[in-house]
Design an enzyme around this catalytic site. Structure first.
Site, PDB file in Angstrom:
ATOM      1  N   GLU A 222     -21.036  26.983  34.504  1.00  0.00           N
ATOM      2  CA  GLU A 222     -22.278  27.268  35.251  1.00  0.00           C
ATOM      3  C   GLU A 222     -23.432  27.473  34.274  1.00  0.00           C
ATOM      4  O   GLU A 222     -24.181  28.430  34.351  1.00  0.00           O
ATOM      5  CB  GLU A 222     -22.090  28.524  36.108  1.00  0.00           C
ATOM      6  N   GLU A 238     -27.205  26.951  40.221  1.00  0.00           N
ATOM      7  CA  GLU A 238     -26.806  28.037  41.116  1.00  0.00           C
ATOM      8  C   GLU A 238     -28.047  28.670  41.745  1.00  0.00           C
ATOM      9  O   GLU A 238     -29.070  28.846  41.081  1.00  0.00           O
ATOM     10  CB  GLU A 238     -26.016  29.086  40.312  1.00  0.00           C
ATOM     11  N   CYS A 306     -22.391  36.195  45.076  1.00  0.00           N
ATOM     12  CA  CYS A 306     -23.648  36.683  44.509  1.00  0.00           C
ATOM     13  C   CYS A 306     -24.872  36.055  45.186  1.00  0.00           C
ATOM     14  O   CYS A 306     -25.891  36.715  45.380  1.00  0.00           O
ATOM     15  CB  CYS A 306     -23.690  36.390  43.014  1.00  0.00           C
TER      16      CYS A 306
END
Ligand SMILES: [Zn+2]
Length: 541
Positions: A222, A238, A306
């Site tokens: 990521e 993200e 998240c």
């Protein structure tokens, strides 16, 4: 909501240890492992989000209980970590607590809170006694010198923060670190932070950011990769990283007073971050690619959840990004229908903004001080806008331009009206020739919104569509579409499918191209109708 939060705060208070510690996993599930793996276990990261929640809840309700619980926890953390003898010289593998502690300091003005933020930021990447903390704790866990799969740069912990000049590693971690550094620079006026922050900003926004404000191009880790490596279909981006970039941009804007940082904030919130939530608010993207074959869809929730609460708190706190004040006057950073009361020069000034932005070019602001007063109103002129006109009380107004803001310096009296017009033609944007994925392609932008084409409007095989360079776009507002959006319509060409046989390859130019109409919709609104392909960067014929 308040009852719900109050009930949770009750439970938090009961769960808190006598020493102030508060993380039920390490209190009851693995009680012996407290603070034994800062690199991977997110213990301080979770504390950071709880601190942010406590500050937000205090600011929203004036209730102090959660704040007091977290202050006790912070006392415990401060007694555990630091450079003093007997303390652990650790810091979290996932930054977050740094920026949270600065926010806490804003509320408490307790120097201990700022000092702890400073310690966590500057201890990062140090090697006291020649050994990195993450290696020390791994040895203490009996893992010997086994190499960690990610490398220390994954945690932005391979070198002290003042030496970091390129964005490396996990994108959300990086964004939160840079936010913490910026917040600390604002608090302490530490000039040694400004230089690395500028270098990191240049690297991210000049070489490693998608046109949507998404950052972190690789799924594996990521993370950031190399300069200009911005693949579209496999983009990771993200949602939290775009949100982190928006937070950082706001901090840089406050630190410098320069409007181009707010341009990036605006790009991230209207595009890369907003795509993270469906129009009905019930489904979420973790990953935000700029091209899809039709197999990428928002989901109800994630095991690692998240992004959904992060986009929720961003949207709930957006009003806090619109205005700010300085000794000279009022800043208008973002355009949205809002009402605000601000303190300026010893009096309250009411500010009202009415606009259909980002669909319409017109913005009307009413400035109402209690009594006439001289101050500046600074209107951000977005980087995408070439022509801006300003009228005050119906008459063309003289403005100066300073750091990306149009400045109106005059005596303001109750009910003075500013009319701002930000011309919003459709722009075709191209990427640097160094971005291989975008060569020969253009992205469409109108105002702050990046557009995309979807299969539901345009059929499949979107990569076969080619825009003519001189093609003009028709701009049409569709109140019934996707919650009310402005769409862009144009003509393009594509190969005639019927003229293609079953072969995989053939000599070029044997297939006729036909004209087709295309419709582009705002990127944030994609994947809210029938599943299908999506494309941001269109081929240009
Ligand atoms: Zn996330």
């Amino acid at each position: 909501l308040e009852e719900l939060v109050d009930a949770v705060v009750e439970k938090m208070e009961r769960a808190q240890g006598a020493d102030g510690y508060l993380n039920t996993y390490f209190q009851w599930v693995e009680p012996g492992k407290r603070w034994t793996n800062l690199r991977d276990n997110h213990e301080l990261y979770c504390a950071g989000h709880l601190i942010e929640a406590a500050v937000a809840y205090f600011q929203a309700t004036g209730k102090r209980k959660m704040l007091e619980v977290l202050c006790r926890y912070v006392d415990h953390i401060a007694a555990t970590f630091g450079t003093e003898p007997g303390k652990k010289r650790g810091y979290c593998g996932h930054e977050e607590i740094e920026l949270a502690l600065v926010k806490l300091y804003h509320v408490t003005r307790d120097p201990k809170h700022l000092a702890l933020a400073k310690y966590f930021i500057f201890e990062r990447g140090q090697r006291p006694g020649g050994k990195h903390y993450f290696a020390q704790e791994a040895e203490a866990r009996g893992e010997g010198s086994k190499k960690n799969w990610t490398g220390l740069e994954y945690y932005q912990a391979d070198m002290p923060v003042r030496e970091q000049t390129t964005a490396e590693g996990h994108a959300v971690r990086a964004m939160y670190l840079y936010c913490g550094m910026t917040d600390l620079a604002l608090e302490t006026q530490d000039p040694t932070l400004t230089e690395p922050l500028q270098a990191l900003w240049q690297n991210v926004t000049g070489r490693r950011m998608y046109i949507t404000g998404g950052v972190g191009s690789a799924h594996h880790g990521e993370r950031f990769t190399t300069d200009y490596d911005l693949p579209n279909e496999t983009a990771y981006c993200e949602t939290c990283a775009a949100i982190g970039l928006a937070f950082w941009a706001q901090g840089m804007g406050r630190l410098t007073g320069e409007g181009h940082y707010i341009d990036v904030l605006e790009r991230a919130i209207y595009n890369g971050a907003l795509a993270g939530i469906s129009l009905d608010g019930k489904k979420f993207f973790y990953v935000n690619p700029l091209e899809s074959r039709g197999n990428h869809h928002r989901r109800d929730w994630f095991d690692c959840a998240c992004c959904p609460p992060n986009i929720a708190r961003l949207l709930a706190s957006l009003s806090g990004y619109v205005y700010s004040t300085s000794a000279e006057g009022l800043y208008v950073h973002l355009y949205a229908s809002t009402r605000a009361s601000v303190e300026l020069g010893g009096q309250t000034v009411q500010v009202e903004q009415a606009t259909q932005y980002p669909w319409h070019e017109q913005i009307r602001l009413t400035i109402s001080p209690e009594r006439p007063a001289v101050f500046a109103v600074r209107l951000r002129k977005p980087g995408w806008c070439r022509t801006a006109t300003v009228k005050v009380n119906g008459k063309p107004a003289e403005t100066t331009t300073d750091k990306g803001y149009l400045v109106l310096q005059r005596t303001w009296k109750q009910g003075d009206a500013i009319e701002l017009k930000l011309a919003m033609p459709v722009e075709r944007l191209e990427a640097s020739p160094a971005v291989g994925s975008d060569c020969g392609r253009v992205a469409l932008q109108r105002g702050p919104l990046v557009y995309c084409v979807e299969e539901v409007d345009n059929g499949g095989q979107l990569n076969d569509l080619a825009l003519e360079p001189a093609e003009q776009f028709k701009v049409r507002h569709e109140p019934g579409l996707l919650g009310g959006v402005t769409v862009l319509a144009a003509e393009a060409t594509r190969r005639d499918d019927a003229a293609w046989g079953t072969e995989l390859y053939r000599t070029a130019n044997d297939t006729p191209r036909k004209k087709v109409g295309i419709i582009a919709v705002p990127y944030y609104a994609w994947d809210n109708r029938a599943a299908g392909e999506m494309l941001v960067w269109l081929r240009q014929g």
